[in-house]
Write a protein that holds these residues in place. Structure first.
Motif, PDB file in Angstrom:
ATOM      1  N   HIS A 228     -20.159 -11.107 -25.898  1.00 38.42           N
ATOM      2  CA  HIS A 228     -20.922 -10.127 -25.119  1.00 38.42           C
ATOM      3  C   HIS A 228     -22.376  -9.976 -25.558  1.00 38.42           C
ATOM      4  O   HIS A 228     -23.147  -9.306 -24.867  1.00 38.42           O
ATOM      5  N   GLY A 229     -22.746 -10.577 -26.680  1.00 40.34           N
ATOM      6  CA  GLY A 229     -24.131 -10.517 -27.112  1.00 40.34           C
ATOM      7  C   GLY A 229     -24.585  -9.106 -27.452  1.00 40.34           C
ATOM      8  O   GLY A 229     -23.780  -8.238 -27.795  1.00 40.34           O
ATOM      9  N   THR A 230     -25.897  -8.876 -27.350  1.00 44.59           N
ATOM     10  CA  THR A 230     -26.459  -7.561 -27.644  1.00 44.59           C
ATOM     11  C   THR A 230     -27.197  -7.039 -26.422  1.00 44.59           C
ATOM     12  O   THR A 230     -27.416  -7.769 -25.447  1.00 44.59           O
ATOM     13  N   TRP A 231     -27.594  -5.787 -26.508  1.00 48.68           N
ATOM     14  CA  TRP A 231     -28.269  -5.160 -25.368  1.00 48.68           C
ATOM     15  C   TRP A 231     -29.505  -4.397 -25.834  1.00 48.68           C
ATOM     16  O   TRP A 231     -29.484  -3.738 -26.889  1.00 48.68           O
ATOM     17  N   GLY A 232     -30.581  -4.491 -25.055  1.00 50.45           N
ATOM     18  CA  GLY A 232     -31.770  -3.693 -25.284  1.00 50.45           C
ATOM     19  C   GLY A 232     -32.630  -4.170 -26.437  1.00 50.45           C
ATOM     20  O   GLY A 232     -32.247  -5.062 -27.203  1.00 50.45           O
ATOM     21  N   PRO A 233     -33.806  -3.567 -26.585  1.00 49.59           N
ATOM     22  CA  PRO A 233     -34.739  -3.974 -27.645  1.00 49.59           C
ATOM     23  C   PRO A 233     -34.197  -3.725 -29.047  1.00 49.59           C
ATOM     24  O   PRO A 233     -34.629  -4.369 -30.003  1.00 49.59           O
ATOM     25  N   GLU A 234     -33.245  -2.789 -29.179  1.00 51.40           N
ATOM     26  CA  GLU A 234     -32.668  -2.497 -30.486  1.00 51.40           C
ATOM     27  C   GLU A 234     -31.560  -3.477 -30.860  1.00 51.40           C
ATOM     28  O   GLU A 234     -31.098  -3.485 -31.997  1.00 51.40           O
ATOM     29  N   GLY A 235     -31.113  -4.278 -29.899  1.00 50.93           N
ATOM     30  CA  GLY A 235     -30.035  -5.216 -30.173  1.00 50.93           C
ATOM     31  C   GLY A 235     -28.703  -4.533 -30.392  1.00 50.93           C
ATOM     32  O   GLY A 235     -27.927  -4.918 -31.274  1.00 50.93           O
ATOM     33  N   LEU A 236     -28.404  -3.511 -29.581  1.00 52.16           N
ATOM     34  CA  LEU A 236     -27.146  -2.778 -29.715  1.00 52.16           C
ATOM     35  C   LEU A 236     -25.971  -3.630 -29.254  1.00 52.16           C
ATOM     36  O   LEU A 236     -26.093  -4.451 -28.347  1.00 52.16           O
ATOM     37  N   LEU A 237     -24.815  -3.395 -29.874  1.00 51.63           N
ATOM     38  CA  LEU A 237     -23.627  -4.159 -29.511  1.00 51.63           C
ATOM     39  C   LEU A 237     -22.956  -3.623 -28.256  1.00 51.63           C
ATOM     40  O   LEU A 237     -22.254  -4.366 -27.569  1.00 51.63           O
ATOM     41  N   PHE A 238     -23.158  -2.333 -27.968  1.00 49.79           N
ATOM     42  CA  PHE A 238     -22.405  -1.726 -26.868  1.00 49.79           C
ATOM     43  C   PHE A 238     -23.344  -1.002 -25.904  1.00 49.79           C
ATOM     44  O   PHE A 238     -24.140  -0.157 -26.310  1.00 49.79           O
ATOM     45  N   ALA A 239     -23.235  -1.360 -24.631  1.00 57.36           N
ATOM     46  CA  ALA A 239     -24.007  -0.706 -23.578  1.00 57.36           C
ATOM     47  C   ALA A 239     -23.037  -0.121 -22.563  1.00 57.36           C
ATOM     48  O   ALA A 239     -21.814  -0.239 -22.709  1.00 57.36           O
ATOM     49  N   ASN A 240     -23.576   0.502 -21.525  1.00 52.30           N
ATOM     50  CA  ASN A 240     -22.691   1.005 -20.473  1.00 52.30           C
ATOM     51  C   ASN A 240     -22.096  -0.164 -19.699  1.00 52.30           C
ATOM     52  O   ASN A 240     -22.426  -1.329 -19.937  1.00 52.30           O
ATOM     53  N   VAL A 241     -21.220   0.139 -18.769  1.00 51.08           N
ATOM     54  CA  VAL A 241     -20.445  -0.911 -18.102  1.00 51.08           C
ATOM     55  C   VAL A 241     -21.324  -1.864 -17.302  1.00 51.08           C
ATOM     56  O   VAL A 241     -20.975  -3.032 -17.099  1.00 51.08           O
ATOM     57  N   GLY A 243     -24.383  -2.657 -18.276  1.00 53.50           N
ATOM     58  CA  GLY A 243     -25.310  -3.298 -19.194  1.00 53.50           C
ATOM     59  C   GLY A 243     -26.739  -2.868 -19.007  1.00 53.50           C
ATOM     60  O   GLY A 243     -27.671  -3.598 -19.364  1.00 53.50           O
ATOM     61  N   THR A 244     -26.940  -1.667 -18.469  1.00 48.22           N
ATOM     62  CA  THR A 244     -28.296  -1.196 -18.172  1.00 48.22           C
ATOM     63  C   THR A 244     -28.705   0.035 -18.968  1.00 48.22           C
ATOM     64  O   THR A 244     -29.824   0.519 -18.817  1.00 48.22           O
ATOM     65  N   GLY A 245     -27.825   0.566 -19.783  1.00 46.38           N
ATOM     66  CA  GLY A 245     -28.163   1.778 -20.524  1.00 46.38           C
ATOM     67  C   GLY A 245     -27.121   2.090 -21.576  1.00 46.38           C
ATOM     68  O   GLY A 245     -26.184   1.311 -21.807  1.00 46.38           O
ATOM     69  N   LEU A 246     -27.286   3.234 -22.213  1.00 51.14           N
ATOM     70  CA  LEU A 246     -26.373   3.652 -23.268  1.00 51.14           C
ATOM     71  C   LEU A 246     -25.097   4.245 -22.680  1.00 51.14           C
ATOM     72  O   LEU A 246     -25.085   4.740 -21.553  1.00 51.14           O
ATOM     73  N   LEU A 247     -24.036   4.195 -23.457  1.00 49.60           N
ATOM     74  CA  LEU A 247     -22.767   4.787 -23.047  1.00 49.60           C
ATOM     75  C   LEU A 247     -22.846   6.308 -23.071  1.00 49.60           C
ATOM     76  O   LEU A 247     -23.486   6.887 -23.946  1.00 49.60           O
ATOM     77  N   ILE A 256     -12.497   4.495 -20.882  1.00 51.49           N
ATOM     78  CA  ILE A 256     -12.194   3.526 -21.942  1.00 51.49           C
ATOM     79  C   ILE A 256     -11.078   4.029 -22.847  1.00 51.49           C
ATOM     80  O   ILE A 256     -10.048   3.373 -23.016  1.00 51.49           O
ATOM     81  N   TRP A 257     -11.268   5.229 -23.423  1.00 52.15           N
ATOM     82  CA  TRP A 257     -10.318   5.729 -24.411  1.00 52.15           C
ATOM     83  C   TRP A 257      -8.971   6.103 -23.795  1.00 52.15           C
ATOM     84  O   TRP A 257      -7.920   5.608 -24.222  1.00 52.15           O
ATOM     85  N   LYS A 258      -8.985   6.969 -22.784  1.00 56.89           N
ATOM     86  CA  LYS A 258      -7.724   7.420 -22.194  1.00 56.89           C
ATOM     87  C   LYS A 258      -6.921   6.275 -21.572  1.00 56.89           C
ATOM     88  O   LYS A 258      -5.692   6.205 -21.763  1.00 56.89           O
ATOM     89  N   PRO A 259      -7.560   5.353 -20.835  1.00 53.52           N
ATOM     90  CA  PRO A 259      -6.788   4.214 -20.316  1.00 53.52           C
ATOM     91  C   PRO A 259      -6.167   3.360 -21.422  1.00 53.52           C
ATOM     92  O   PRO A 259      -5.064   2.829 -21.249  1.00 53.52           O
ATOM     93  N   ALA A 260      -6.860   3.239 -22.563  1.00 58.65           N
ATOM     94  CA  ALA A 260      -6.301   2.466 -23.676  1.00 58.65           C
ATOM     95  C   ALA A 260      -5.054   3.145 -24.228  1.00 58.65           C
ATOM     96  O   ALA A 260      -4.057   2.480 -24.548  1.00 58.65           O
ATOM     97  N   LEU A 261      -5.085   4.468 -24.339  1.00 58.49           N
ATOM     98  CA  LEU A 261      -3.904   5.198 -24.806  1.00 58.49           C
ATOM     99  C   LEU A 261      -2.743   5.025 -23.834  1.00 58.49           C
ATOM    100  O   LEU A 261      -1.590   4.841 -24.248  1.00 58.49           O
ATOM    101  N   THR A 262      -3.054   5.096 -22.552  1.00 60.06           N
ATOM    102  CA  THR A 262      -2.007   4.944 -21.535  1.00 60.06           C
ATOM    103  C   THR A 262      -1.392   3.556 -21.593  1.00 60.06           C
ATOM    104  O   THR A 262      -0.163   3.398 -21.560  1.00 60.06           O
TER     105      THR A 262
END
Length: 345
Positions: A228-241, A243-247, A256-262
């Motif tokens: 998945h590479g990185t995102w943004g000038p900071e090189g963050l590992l995780f972006a929104n779905v 890939g245009t902003g922060l979560l 993400i969390w509740k569906p994983a529990l289910t």
């Protein structure tokens, strides 16, 4: 930090002073939102239009009883709101609005020890099978966040803010000095835009904390970067779905969390419990509380001890094992029966 201006004849209501205390001291926007929630739910309904100069110690005692009996708050919640109100009154004393803090000398029915026990009772530690199941059910794009919380003890916002530059695969460490927070300044105290900032309570020049990077987490992060590479000038590992902003935390929990529990077929628990799992796992292996406290980013070792005291290994057992390991001599072994030491009853 500003001080309250003097109001002639003490004509300012408690609610008004609380609002100024919450919004004029330069605190984080997320804290302003929390204070306003406390004001709306716990202060204004009780004090109404009461002037701050009219509040005395008996009023505070009555207010804390109201929190417990009418609001049905737990001891820890009541203690927290009491501490907030005491801080506000201290600010008012400093600014000359009142002469004395009416909260001083007020003792809550529940002792601090009871409050600490209540807080510890709220610590939920999932077992390893549950953690593996939840991680396995997580979307691949965000699975690395699950590993960071369970395997490195990061908070949710800290996991969101991990950048490639903060991961040292060679030294096997992660530098935790930033987090994603819903406290972009809107001027209203409400949640605003997301922003990446230094971890709360850290100064701008603070280098953050170094957290050990276990091999299993390192492999997960390498896979994350490869796929998945990185995102943004900071090189963050995780972006929104997209890939245009922060979560956003709300999206994280609902999508993400509740569906994983289910999918993992486990009961609901907060993602913060993965951090508790990390702490419990380290304590179970005998890692010193000083190290665990540092890696968790707690303000003090005493806080870690109080919060996780029920998870700490039994001290007497550790003492026995330590001394047996150091002083246990082979010639004291007694295959034919117990050894009787001379001069010892």
């Amino acid at each position: 930090m500003s001080s309250p201006e003097y109001v002639p004849n003490g004509s300012e209501p408690v609610v008004s002073v609380f609002e100024r205390w919450a919004t004029t001291r330069g605190v984080e926007n997320s804290s302003v939102k929390q204070y306003r929630t406390i004001l709306a739910r716990s202060v204004e309904p009780f004090f109404g239009s009461r002037l701050i100069t009219s509040v005395n110690r008996s009023d505070i005692v009555e207010w804390t009883a109201w929190l417990r009996e009418v609001r049905a708050y737990k001891p820890s919640t009541t203690q927290f709101r009491f501490n907030i109100l005491m801080s506000m009154f201290s600010w008012a004393v400093e600014g000359g609005l009142i002469e004395d803090n009416p909260c001083r000398g007020v003792l809550l029915p529940d002792s601090r020890a009871h409050v600490y026990r209540s807080q510890r009772a709220e610590v939920h530690v999932p077992d390893a099978n549950v953690v593996h199941a939840v991680i396995g059910a997580a979307p691949e794009r965000y699975r690395g966040m699950f590993w960071l919380m369970a395997g490195c003890g990061l908070r949710l916002g800290e996991a969101m803010g991990v950048a490639r530059s903060r991961i040292d695969f060679q030294r096997r460490t992660i530098t935790v000095d930033r987090q994603v927070a819903c406290d972009g300044d809107t001027g209203t105290g409400k949640y605003g835009r997301m922003r990446l900032r230094h971890v709360k309570w850290r100064e701008e020049d603070d280098r953050g904390r170094l957290v050990p990077l276990p091999e299993v987490v390192g492999l997960a992060l390498r896979r994350q970067l490869r796929d998945h590479g990185t995102w943004g000038p900071e090189g963050l590992l995780f972006a929104n779905v997209t890939g245009t902003g922060l979560l956003y935390p709300h999206y994280w929990y609902e999508k993400i969390w509740k569906p994983a529990l289910t999918m993992a077929e486990v009961g609901y628990f907060k993602s913060h419990s993965l951090r508790h799992f990390y702490a419990a796992s380290l304590f179970a292996q005998g890692v010193p509380v000083t190290e665990v406290s540092s890696w968790l980013g707690h303000s003090s070792v005493s806080f870690t001890e109080r919060y996780y005291s029920d998870l700490l290994p039994d001290a007497p057992d550790r003492a026995r094992l330590a001394i047996d390991g150091v002083l246990g001599l082979p010639d004291l072994a007694a295959p034919d029966g117990p050894v009787r030491l001379h001069g010892v009853a």
